[in-house]
Design a protein around this motif. Sequence first.
Motif, PDB file in Angstrom:
ATOM      1  N   LEU A 174      55.746 -23.021  11.695  1.00  0.00           N
ATOM      2  CA  LEU A 174      57.197 -22.976  11.882  1.00  0.00           C
ATOM      3  C   LEU A 174      57.960 -23.277  10.596  1.00  0.00           C
ATOM      4  O   LEU A 174      59.163 -23.021  10.505  1.00  0.00           O
ATOM      5  CB  LEU A 174      57.622 -23.956  12.982  1.00  0.00           C
ATOM      6  CG  LEU A 174      57.067 -23.657  14.377  1.00  0.00           C
ATOM      7  CD1 LEU A 174      57.679 -24.625  15.396  1.00  0.00           C
ATOM      8  CD2 LEU A 174      57.336 -22.215  14.796  1.00  0.00           C
ATOM      9  N   ASP A 175      57.266 -23.784   9.591  1.00  0.00           N
ATOM     10  CA  ASP A 175      57.912 -24.092   8.326  1.00  0.00           C
ATOM     11  C   ASP A 175      57.839 -22.927   7.341  1.00  0.00           C
ATOM     12  O   ASP A 175      58.347 -23.015   6.231  1.00  0.00           O
ATOM     13  CB  ASP A 175      57.249 -25.338   7.712  1.00  0.00           C
ATOM     14  CG  ASP A 175      58.139 -25.957   6.650  1.00  0.00           C
ATOM     15  OD1 ASP A 175      59.375 -25.945   6.840  1.00  0.00           O
ATOM     16  OD2 ASP A 175      57.605 -26.419   5.625  1.00  0.00           O
ATOM     17  N   ASP A 176      57.167 -21.849   7.724  1.00  0.00           N
ATOM     18  CA  ASP A 176      57.052 -20.684   6.853  1.00  0.00           C
ATOM     19  C   ASP A 176      57.022 -19.430   7.719  1.00  0.00           C
ATOM     20  O   ASP A 176      55.988 -19.053   8.256  1.00  0.00           O
ATOM     21  CB  ASP A 176      55.778 -20.765   5.994  1.00  0.00           C
ATOM     22  CG  ASP A 176      55.632 -19.545   5.085  1.00  0.00           C
ATOM     23  OD1 ASP A 176      56.486 -18.635   5.164  1.00  0.00           O
ATOM     24  OD2 ASP A 176      54.669 -19.511   4.308  1.00  0.00           O
ATOM     25  N   ARG A 177      58.177 -18.791   7.836  1.00  0.00           N
ATOM     26  CA  ARG A 177      58.281 -17.607   8.695  1.00  0.00           C
ATOM     27  C   ARG A 177      58.212 -16.313   7.884  1.00  0.00           C
ATOM     28  O   ARG A 177      58.405 -15.240   8.441  1.00  0.00           O
ATOM     29  CB  ARG A 177      59.608 -17.652   9.469  1.00  0.00           C
ATOM     30  CG  ARG A 177      59.709 -18.851  10.385  1.00  0.00           C
ATOM     31  CD  ARG A 177      61.143 -19.076  10.865  1.00  0.00           C
ATOM     32  NE  ARG A 177      61.266 -20.366  11.527  1.00  0.00           N
ATOM     33  CZ  ARG A 177      61.149 -20.554  12.848  1.00  0.00           C
ATOM     34  NH1 ARG A 177      60.920 -19.548  13.648  1.00  0.00           N
ATOM     35  NH2 ARG A 177      61.266 -21.756  13.367  1.00  0.00           N
ATOM     36  N   ILE A 178      57.973 -16.418   6.592  1.00  0.00           N
ATOM     37  CA  ILE A 178      58.080 -15.237   5.742  1.00  0.00           C
ATOM     38  C   ILE A 178      56.731 -14.739   5.222  1.00  0.00           C
ATOM     39  O   ILE A 178      56.520 -13.535   5.052  1.00  0.00           O
ATOM     40  CB  ILE A 178      59.015 -15.540   4.542  1.00  0.00           C
ATOM     41  CG1 ILE A 178      60.408 -15.912   5.056  1.00  0.00           C
ATOM     42  CG2 ILE A 178      59.112 -14.347   3.614  1.00  0.00           C
ATOM     43  CD1 ILE A 178      61.101 -14.836   5.865  1.00  0.00           C
ATOM     44  N   THR A 179      55.796 -15.652   4.964  1.00  0.00           N
ATOM     45  CA  THR A 179      54.558 -15.231   4.324  1.00  0.00           C
ATOM     46  C   THR A 179      53.851 -14.125   5.116  1.00  0.00           C
ATOM     47  O   THR A 179      53.358 -13.161   4.534  1.00  0.00           O
ATOM     48  CB  THR A 179      53.610 -16.440   4.136  1.00  0.00           C
ATOM     49  OG1 THR A 179      54.210 -17.332   3.202  1.00  0.00           O
ATOM     50  CG2 THR A 179      52.257 -16.005   3.588  1.00  0.00           C
ATOM     51  N   GLY A 180      53.820 -14.240   6.422  1.00  0.00           N
ATOM     52  CA  GLY A 180      53.094 -13.246   7.226  1.00  0.00           C
ATOM     53  C   GLY A 180      53.656 -11.847   7.065  1.00  0.00           C
ATOM     54  O   GLY A 180      52.904 -10.882   6.859  1.00  0.00           O
ATOM     55  N   VAL A 181      54.981 -11.715   7.139  1.00  0.00           N
ATOM     56  CA  VAL A 181      55.565 -10.374   7.036  1.00  0.00           C
ATOM     57  C   VAL A 181      55.511  -9.851   5.593  1.00  0.00           C
ATOM     58  O   VAL A 181      55.341  -8.650   5.370  1.00  0.00           O
ATOM     59  CB  VAL A 181      57.011 -10.332   7.581  1.00  0.00           C
ATOM     60  CG1 VAL A 181      57.030 -10.421   9.095  1.00  0.00           C
ATOM     61  CG2 VAL A 181      57.885 -11.420   6.959  1.00  0.00           C
ATOM     62  N   PHE A 182      55.658 -10.750   4.631  1.00  0.00           N
ATOM     63  CA  PHE A 182      55.589 -10.318   3.229  1.00  0.00           C
ATOM     64  C   PHE A 182      54.158  -9.887   2.889  1.00  0.00           C
ATOM     65  O   PHE A 182      53.933  -8.885   2.207  1.00  0.00           O
ATOM     66  CB  PHE A 182      56.057 -11.463   2.330  1.00  0.00           C
ATOM     67  CG  PHE A 182      56.571 -11.017   0.986  1.00  0.00           C
ATOM     68  CD1 PHE A 182      57.391  -9.906   0.850  1.00  0.00           C
ATOM     69  CD2 PHE A 182      56.240 -11.724  -0.158  1.00  0.00           C
ATOM     70  CE1 PHE A 182      57.862  -9.506  -0.401  1.00  0.00           C
ATOM     71  CE2 PHE A 182      56.701 -11.337  -1.407  1.00  0.00           C
ATOM     72  CZ  PHE A 182      57.506 -10.226  -1.528  1.00  0.00           C
ATOM     73  N   TRP A 183      53.187 -10.663   3.374  1.00  0.00           N
ATOM     74  CA  TRP A 183      51.771 -10.299   3.207  1.00  0.00           C
ATOM     75  C   TRP A 183      51.512  -8.927   3.825  1.00  0.00           C
ATOM     76  O   TRP A 183      50.869  -8.060   3.214  1.00  0.00           O
ATOM     77  CB  TRP A 183      50.894 -11.360   3.887  1.00  0.00           C
ATOM     78  CG  TRP A 183      49.460 -10.961   4.063  1.00  0.00           C
ATOM     79  CD1 TRP A 183      48.477 -11.005   3.119  1.00  0.00           C
ATOM     80  CD2 TRP A 183      48.838 -10.457   5.258  1.00  0.00           C
ATOM     81  NE1 TRP A 183      47.290 -10.561   3.651  1.00  0.00           N
ATOM     82  CE2 TRP A 183      47.491 -10.225   4.961  1.00  0.00           C
ATOM     83  CE3 TRP A 183      49.302 -10.202   6.553  1.00  0.00           C
ATOM     84  CZ2 TRP A 183      46.582  -9.722   5.906  1.00  0.00           C
ATOM     85  CZ3 TRP A 183      48.403  -9.706   7.491  1.00  0.00           C
ATOM     86  CH2 TRP A 183      47.068  -9.470   7.170  1.00  0.00           C
ATOM     87  N   ALA A 184      52.021  -8.714   5.018  1.00  0.00           N
ATOM     88  CA  ALA A 184      51.757  -7.456   5.719  1.00  0.00           C
ATOM     89  C   ALA A 184      52.415  -6.273   5.021  1.00  0.00           C
ATOM     90  O   ALA A 184      51.865  -5.170   4.992  1.00  0.00           O
ATOM     91  CB  ALA A 184      52.219  -7.548   7.171  1.00  0.00           C
TER      92      ALA A 184
END
Lengths: 72, 475
Positions: free
Chosen positions: B119-129
């Motif tokens: 919940l403290d990082d909502r961006i890494t997953g979409v940026f990685w993808a």
Amino acid sequence: MSTIGYESWAVDLADVGAIYPFQGWEVVMTIAAVIFWLAWHRIQFVQEGQQMEEARQKAVDHEKVRESIERY
Amino acid sequence: MVKKINLKESANSRGSDTVDGNLNALTTVFTEFYYWVTIVIMFLIHVGFCMYEVGASRRRNHMHTLMKNVMIIPLVTVSFFLFGWWIYWAFPQFPLFGGLDLEAGAANLPWSENMATNLDDRITGVFWAAFLLFSWTAASIVSGSVIERIRSSALWVHAVLIGSVFWIIDAAWGWHYAGWMVQYLGYHDAYASGVIHAIAGGYVLGVLMVLGPRIGKFAADGTPRNIPPHNPWMLCIGIFLIYTGFWGFYAACNVPIISPEVIGGEIVGTTWTATNIYLAPTTLSAITFNFLMSLSGGLMAAYVVSKGDPFWTFSGGLAGIITASAGNDLYHPIQAMLVGAAGVVIVYKLHHWVEKKFKLDDAVGAVAVHGYAGVVGLIMAGFILWGSPSSPFEGYAVITPWGQAIGAVIMFFVLGFLPGWCVAKMQSAAGVLRIPEEVEMQGLDYDENHAYEDEKAAIIEAEKAHLAAKVIPAE
């Protein structure tokens, strides 16, 4: 010298408008675009005319034309 | 010294009061959703590549061609999760201008908390993808050229190498705000003319030189024969889907909204903006203008230069976008159109000259459409954007023709052609690169096709027998 008018981004973006290269040449670019577009039609008309003539000359064998019709 | 920032920081930075906190929360959710949408749209690139490859292949090779491309998805995804993403964050200055950035890399290792539900990082997953989908594209470009004679096992090794190693090294060097190519060469490649297309084209050229042509591709006197696609319509729709996904790719290359404070470069004031991957300002409107105008320039030029050939016209649209992509964050739309058109003419002529001269069998024209177009586009951008800032950070080189030309050599030859050629040579020496000649002649789907016919005949016979024994005919 920079083609976009900015040599660095040390600016306030609130004061920045157009950032494309060669500002001031818009009319010349538009003329170039019109020439490109009209030249395309001219070339395409000529090419298609040649292709139609070649296709017409090949379409004398009625057996092949019938096969083409049946292939739908 | 460049301030160490990334999108997680920009989207998750917390305000000192409730208003700022809510604004940052909205920015985070918007950014997260923005990238998520681009990823879904980019999936169409892979659908398009599959249709394109299968359409270009002959009937006896359909299913193997499809499976060869589909399995790129899991293999590149897993390897990109395990180490590809770490390379992007750790390699910007490595090895020529500094060591590995282990601090930035640590947050992107597979055992980091950031690479999971957090919940403290909502961006890494979409940026990685988003980057992962670029990886699939790089691998898919290689896949199309080598159809009908490469072993799937060999291709899948190449897919992992181009998708999770070599392209992401070039992204760290030339497609990262702190990359050494950006800093010292002023390398500018906003929508990946070089970092995806030139490298993939160069890589596949290296593989093709070792792999050799399909049987019958060249006449005894060396004249190339066209091996027509079994389904030109399917092939063209495949490229349409690639266009659609490519549009999503353009959006994915931008940072949708960021403040000068978070960028931390030379930009002053408080005006928020969209930026390119280098955190330099652009707009979604700009890239929408330029995507469509470079597509149009490419289609128009390809139509006349190929005399209306559907394959080359559709591919020319793609090549037009690819040629203009390096500078499409800044070009005027008419410039984008003319760059796309000029690039296509060069690419088309070069493809046919190379094919005849070097006896290369590039089944889908990928070396030309991606490789040559990428190189030409990089160099053109060097002239058209000459002197423009490559970055919002102080001390970076400005864009120049020589910086772009050196960048093109690094992309096409150093990180593309050389690894592709070397790995293919090793595979060839081990006898695991090319399928046996007998299999090539009978088709890769031979067993499946025969099993299908046998099963079909068996079930028809069974149903006929059932009909005769059980069903009473109507009066």
